[in-house]
Design an enzyme around this catalytic site. Structure first.
Site, PDB file in Angstrom:
ATOM      1  N   THR A  41       3.764   3.606  -9.747  1.00  0.00           N
ATOM      2  CA  THR A  41       2.675   3.472  -9.759  1.00  0.00           C
ATOM      3  C   THR A  41       1.474   4.216  -8.810  1.00  0.00           C
ATOM      4  O   THR A  41       0.858   4.398  -8.679  1.00  0.00           O
ATOM      5  CB  THR A  41       2.416   1.781 -10.184  1.00  0.00           C
ATOM      6  OG1 THR A  41       2.298   1.241  -9.447  1.00  0.00           O
ATOM      7  CG2 THR A  41       2.925   0.725 -11.241  1.00  0.00           C
ATOM      8  N   CYS A  45       2.231  -2.862  -2.161  1.00  0.00           N
ATOM      9  CA  CYS A  45       2.049  -4.361  -2.803  1.00  0.00           C
ATOM     10  C   CYS A  45       2.469  -4.912  -0.886  1.00  0.00           C
ATOM     11  O   CYS A  45       3.262  -4.816  -0.126  1.00  0.00           O
ATOM     12  CB  CYS A  45       2.345  -4.716  -3.924  1.00  0.00           C
ATOM     13  SG  CYS A  45       1.665  -4.459  -5.108  1.00  0.00           S
ATOM     14  N   ARG A  52       4.038  -7.449 -12.090  1.00  0.00           N
ATOM     15  CA  ARG A  52       4.778  -6.975 -13.101  1.00  0.00           C
ATOM     16  C   ARG A  52       5.527  -6.156 -11.890  1.00  0.00           C
ATOM     17  O   ARG A  52       5.566  -5.658 -11.557  1.00  0.00           O
ATOM     18  CB  ARG A  52       4.489  -6.207 -14.273  1.00  0.00           C
ATOM     19  CG  ARG A  52       5.871  -6.602 -15.304  1.00  0.00           C
ATOM     20  CD  ARG A  52       4.668  -5.471 -16.215  1.00  0.00           C
ATOM     21  NE  ARG A  52       4.683  -4.198 -16.197  1.00  0.00           N
ATOM     22  CZ  ARG A  52       5.194  -3.534 -16.247  1.00  0.00           C
ATOM     23  NH1 ARG A  52       7.206  -3.505 -16.588  1.00  0.00           N
ATOM     24  NH2 ARG A  52       5.046  -2.042 -15.829  1.00  0.00           N
ATOM     25  N   ARG A  74      -1.323   4.429  -2.392  1.00  0.00           N
ATOM     26  CA  ARG A  74      -2.177   3.349  -2.125  1.00  0.00           C
ATOM     27  C   ARG A  74      -2.831   2.123  -2.169  1.00  0.00           C
ATOM     28  O   ARG A  74      -1.396   1.310  -3.298  1.00  0.00           O
ATOM     29  CB  ARG A  74      -3.576   4.587  -2.787  1.00  0.00           C
ATOM     30  CG  ARG A  74      -3.700   3.907  -4.034  1.00  0.00           C
ATOM     31  CD  ARG A  74      -4.037   4.672  -4.990  1.00  0.00           C
ATOM     32  NE  ARG A  74      -4.418   4.552  -6.133  1.00  0.00           N
ATOM     33  CZ  ARG A  74      -2.899   4.408  -7.341  1.00  0.00           C
ATOM     34  NH1 ARG A  74      -2.410   5.622  -6.757  1.00  0.00           N
ATOM     35  NH2 ARG A  74      -3.340   4.687  -8.759  1.00  0.00           N
ATOM     36  N   CYS A  76      -2.276  -1.689  -3.473  1.00  0.00           N
ATOM     37  CA  CYS A  76      -2.820  -2.163  -5.216  1.00  0.00           C
ATOM     38  C   CYS A  76      -3.877  -3.344  -4.764  1.00  0.00           C
ATOM     39  O   CYS A  76      -4.064  -3.735  -4.617  1.00  0.00           O
ATOM     40  CB  CYS A  76      -1.241  -3.719  -4.905  1.00  0.00           C
ATOM     41  SG  CYS A  76      -1.786  -4.267  -6.159  1.00  0.00           S
ATOM     42  N   CYS A  79      -3.240  -7.016  -4.571  1.00  0.00           N
ATOM     43  CA  CYS A  79      -2.916  -8.025  -4.389  1.00  0.00           C
ATOM     44  C   CYS A  79      -3.554  -7.633  -2.599  1.00  0.00           C
ATOM     45  O   CYS A  79      -2.973  -8.311  -2.003  1.00  0.00           O
ATOM     46  CB  CYS A  79      -0.715  -8.358  -3.658  1.00  0.00           C
ATOM     47  SG  CYS A  79      -0.514  -6.468  -3.449  1.00  0.00           S
TER      48      CYS A  79
HETATM   49 ZN   LIG Z   1       0.144  -6.114  -5.728  1.00  0.00          ZN
END
Ligand SMILES: [Zn+2]
Length: 359
Positions: A41, A45, A52, A74, A76, A79
């Site tokens: 992705t 995080c 997920r 980059r 998230c 969060c």
């Molecule tokens: Zn996150």
């Protein structure tokens, strides 16, 4: 290497990393101690992210947001790892409220405390209790009690202590003093005969940790390798106290102290029961003013408390500290930056300083 072998190797590196367990548990206590990226992705995080679950072969770990961004990831959107966590925001908000209480002549109302946060009084009250273990009213009472104790420790008379703390009638003080000091003023002066101290021993990243609390606040945070030795150490330090193993509610307090040890920058806003001579108390107060991530020398502390020649006595007060991390004696180093000693072992000092330098 075949693609499938490469995946297996990447997955194994993640699966054997102790941080992976915190990611799987979405453990908010690990927030701030590391970040993880997800190759598929392109985002990174915090451990508690509710997204997920990622596949282990796509995950990598970083000590800081900067390291994750250097690696091309980059933040998230869910969060928001580049912004203070909810836990940090709450800690900052409650710290501010505690300072308001401590600096007020008469305890502020719940509305006055709540206002800067923008929360509803109900929500604020709940967050305050979750962070400190006390209601705002109990915190104000504990703070007032602390002022009385400080006066008593300074050697003032009981009556002076009462007036200085803002109680205007001695009789009223005696009515509540048992609750406040955990004992009456005269027996406190005598060294605390027969009072109760609750304690529990847990595990943290630095080994075994003992947390003890009197009715006045947290009175000991000790590290060691052997839980039995920690319990004996506590008994030696409080020879007249009645030691009681912690119940379930107490285990939660220990969990909060462990969380604080893992991330000292969050601060620990539990009332502390600090026992020592007037000189030790001055040193410890100066230590509490050193922010996380900063180190000072023993002579700096001697200067700060206005006794520039008392360098050895400062080192002695650091060694007598019973509240590891809460009174951050690990942030004191030699003039040349060398680690010098630590009563809970120089390796623990090194680990604490390394962790704070990263944060
Ligand atoms: Zn996150």
């Amino acid at each position: 290497m075949k693609t499938s072998d490469k995946h297996a190797a990447l997955a194994a590196a993640t699966l054997t990393d102790p941080r992976w367990a915190a990611v799987q548990a979405r453990d908010a206590r690990a927030d701030g101690t590391f970040f993880y990226s997800v190759r598929t992705t392109g985002v990174y995080c915090r451990p508690s992210c509710g997204a997920r679950p990622a596949r282990p072969e796509n995950v990598a770990f970083y000590d800081s947001t900067a390291a994750a961004e250097r690696a091309g990831f980059r933040p998230c959107k869910r969060c928001k790892p580049d912004q203070p966590s909810l836990q940090e925001q709450h800690a900052a908000m409650i710290t501010e409220a505690c300072r308001l209480i401590e600096n007020a002549e008469t305890p502020p109302t719940l509305e006055q405390l709540t206002k800067p946060s923008g929360l509803s009084p109900f929500h604020f009250h709940r967050v305050f209790k979750a962070v400190t273990g006390l209601t705002p009213k109990q915190y104000a009472a504990a703070h007032r009690a602390r002022r009385v104790r400080r006066e008593l420790d300074r050697g003032g008379s009981v009556t002076e202590a009462i007036f200085d703390a803002g109680y205007n009638a001695s009789s009223r003080f005696y009515e509540v003093s048992n609750q406040m000091l955990g004992m009456t003023p005269s027996s406190y002066r005598a060294g605390g005969v027969d009072h109760d101290i609750r304690f529990a021993i847990g595990e943290c990243s630095l080994g075994a940790i003992l947390v003890a609390q009197s009715e006045r606040g947290v009175c000991a945070i000790l590290f060691g390798d052997d839980p039995d030795a920690l319990a004996r150490d506590l008994q030696d330090r409080f020879p007249k106290a009645n030691l009681i193993g912690g119940d379930h509610a107490f285990e939660q307090l220990v969990a909060r102290v462990v969380g604080f040890v893992e991330a000292p920058a969050l601060g620990l806003d539990l009332p502390l029961d600090v026992r020592g001579t007037a000189f030790q108390q001055r040193v410890w107060q100066a230590l509490r003013e050193i922010p996380a991530g900063v180190t000072v020398s023993y002579s700096d502390i001697a200067q700060r408390i206005g006794s520039p020649k008392a360098v050895r006595a400062v080192a002695g007060a650091c060694a007598a500290n019973m509240l590891a991390v809460a009174i951050p004696c690990h942030r004191v180093v030699r003039n040349d930056g060398g680690l010098s000693g630590y009563r809970w072992g120089v390796e623990r000092k090194r680990a604490l300083l390394a962790r704070e330098a990263k944060a």
